[in-house]
Design an enzyme around this catalytic site. Structure first.
Site, PDB file in Angstrom:
ATOM      1  N   PRO A   1      76.919  31.707 -56.454  1.00  0.00           N
ATOM      2  CG  PRO A   1      77.349  29.854 -55.081  1.00  0.00           C
ATOM      3  CD  PRO A   1      77.197  31.333 -55.056  1.00  0.00           C
TER       4      PRO A   1
ATOM      5  NE  ARG B   1      90.745  43.537 -70.962  1.00  0.00           N
ATOM      6  CZ  ARG B   1      92.014  43.760 -71.211  1.00  0.00           C
ATOM      7  NH1 ARG B   1      92.838  43.989 -70.233  1.00  0.00           N
ATOM      8  NH2 ARG B   1      92.463  43.764 -72.454  1.00  0.00           N
TER       9      ARG B   1
ATOM     10  CG  ASP C   1      90.953  41.623 -74.501  1.00  0.00           C
ATOM     11  OD1 ASP C   1      92.172  41.512 -74.618  1.00  0.00           O
ATOM     12  OD2 ASP C   1      90.395  42.398 -73.697  1.00  0.00           O
TER      13      ASP C   1
ATOM     14  CD  GLU D   1      76.435  27.243 -45.540  1.00  0.00           C
ATOM     15  OE1 GLU D   1      75.939  26.889 -46.619  1.00  0.00           O
ATOM     16  OE2 GLU D   1      77.537  26.845 -45.126  1.00  0.00           O
TER      17      GLU D   1
HETATM   18  N1  SAH Z   1      76.008  27.794 -49.564  1.00  0.00           N
HETATM   19  C1  SAH Z   1      76.095  28.634 -50.713  1.00  0.00           C
HETATM   20  C2  SAH Z   1      77.519  29.003 -51.015  1.00  0.00           C
HETATM   21  C3  SAH Z   1      78.045  30.054 -50.101  1.00  0.00           C
HETATM   22  S1  SAH Z   1      79.645  30.541 -50.546  1.00  0.00           S
HETATM   23  C4  SAH Z   1      75.534  27.908 -51.917  1.00  0.00           C
HETATM   24  O1  SAH Z   1      75.570  26.710 -51.937  1.00  0.00           O
HETATM   25  O2  SAH Z   1      75.123  28.580 -52.855  1.00  0.00           O
HETATM   26  C5  SAH Z   1      79.685  32.138 -49.831  1.00  0.00           C
HETATM   27  C6  SAH Z   1      79.530  33.279 -50.790  1.00  0.00           C
HETATM   28  O3  SAH Z   1      80.615  33.308 -51.705  1.00  0.00           O
HETATM   29  C7  SAH Z   1      78.307  33.268 -51.663  1.00  0.00           C
HETATM   30  O4  SAH Z   1      77.178  33.682 -50.980  1.00  0.00           O
HETATM   31  C8  SAH Z   1      78.714  34.218 -52.767  1.00  0.00           C
HETATM   32  O5  SAH Z   1      78.594  35.573 -52.378  1.00  0.00           O
HETATM   33  C9  SAH Z   1      80.192  33.892 -52.914  1.00  0.00           C
HETATM   34  N2  SAH Z   1      80.433  32.936 -54.003  1.00  0.00           N
HETATM   35  C10 SAH Z   1      80.786  31.642 -53.866  1.00  0.00           C
HETATM   36  N3  SAH Z   1      80.947  31.047 -55.055  1.00  0.00           N
HETATM   37  C11 SAH Z   1      80.713  31.979 -55.998  1.00  0.00           C
HETATM   38  C12 SAH Z   1      80.707  31.963 -57.428  1.00  0.00           C
HETATM   39  N4  SAH Z   1      80.984  30.887 -58.115  1.00  0.00           N
HETATM   40  N5  SAH Z   1      80.423  33.122 -58.057  1.00  0.00           N
HETATM   41  C13 SAH Z   1      80.122  34.251 -57.370  1.00  0.00           C
HETATM   42  N6  SAH Z   1      80.090  34.304 -56.010  1.00  0.00           N
HETATM   43  C14 SAH Z   1      80.384  33.202 -55.333  1.00  0.00           C
END
Ligand code: SAH
Length: 250
Positions: free
Chosen positions: A88, A153, A168, A115
């Site tokens: 994220p 794609r 697109d 996490e």
């Molecule tokens: N504690 C972390 C979130 C972990 S979520 C933080 O606050 O950043 C677990 C995993 O899901 C992440 O490590 C990532 O690989 C994936 N993930 C979660 N949200 C995502 C997003 N918006 N985009 C891409 N990968 C994501």
């Protein structure tokens, strides 16, 4: 193109790439997607891949050793030039990034859980970090599939009619135009006359104008460098909009 996905849930990736256009691209050898289970690279008896965070706190952190070992196992098949962590806090995925990725020979997508990964994976092993939006998923698999679908794609030969990629949403910086198919009258809702006119130039113009209208209404931030033809259409749209407002006020 070859995409290696490192995950604790390879079945999610395998199911996602088996169907539709991606499934076909894989069958035709345009795209190769291989999911590797990180757990297979855990060195201990319990196949542990996570551990408690140093410093305390909630949740578990994915350990370095299995991830490094899983990446190293790909060395003969993948250039390892792009090791992308789904996260994220990564760069937000958009069509520009998708195009950039589509020109790569291969890549590794690393899906975390819990996490997230040890910082020595994120900072020292991964070359890129991609987010699919400002929300938190429980794992990177759905995000990896989003990357694979969007990149897939763009590979020549995957979408039968290239024109459908070129029109697109976002491809040329605009949202897509509205589409209709048979029947011509559905529960009293018709189809814009121009679309059944057979007049190709008029249809093109109408579609472009609708795409511009959608974009201006919903995502004006996307409208950066319009062509002269677009500018003329935008003036028209503005004029029609003003007229509509005047009529509503009366
Ligand atoms: N504690 C972390 C979130 C972990 S979520 C933080 O606050 O950043 C677990 C995993 O899901 C992440 O490590 C990532 O690989 C994936 N993930 C979660 N949200 C995502 C997003 N918006 N985009 C891409 N990968 C994501």
């Amino acid at each position: 193109m070859r995409i290696d996905v490192l995950t604790l849930f390879p079945e999610m990736i395998e199911a996602g790439v088996r169907v539709s256009l991606l499934g076909k691209a894989i069958q035709e050898g345009i795209l190769e997607v291989a999911a590797t289970n990180i757990r297979d690279f855990s060195a201990d008896r319990h196949r542990t891949v996570d551990d408690a965070p140093y410093g305390g706190g909630a949740g578990m952190v994915m350990k370095c050793e299995p991830i490094y070992a899983a990446v190293e196992s790909l060395r003969d098949r993948n250039s390892l030039e792009r090791i992308i962590l789904l996260s994220p806090s990564g760069r937000r995925l958009d069509q520009r990034l998708v195009r950039e990725l589509a020109s790569a020979r291969d890549m590794v997508l690393l899906c975390a859980r819990y996490e997230g990964v040890d910082e020595r994976v994120r900072g020292d092993l991964c070359t890129d970090e991609i987010s699919i939006g400002d929300y938190v998923l429980s794992g990177g698999e759905v995000a990896a599939l989003a990357v694979i679908e969007a990149v897939g794609r763009m590979l020549p030969g995957v979408v039968g009619a290239w024109e459908s990629v070129a029109t697109d949403s976002f491809y040329d910086g605009l949202l897509g135009f509205p589409q209709y198919t048979r029947p011509p009258d559905f529960r009293g809702m018709g189809v814009p006359e121009v679309l059944v006119s057979g007049h190709h130039a008029a249809i093109e113009r109408w579609r472009r104008k609708q795409a511009l209208r959608f974009t201006i209404e919903r995502r004006p931030d996307l409208l950066v460098n319009s062509t002269d033809a677009d500018k003329a259409l935008l003036v028209e749209i503005e004029r029609e909009e003003a007229e509509r407002k005047r009529e509503m006020e009366q």
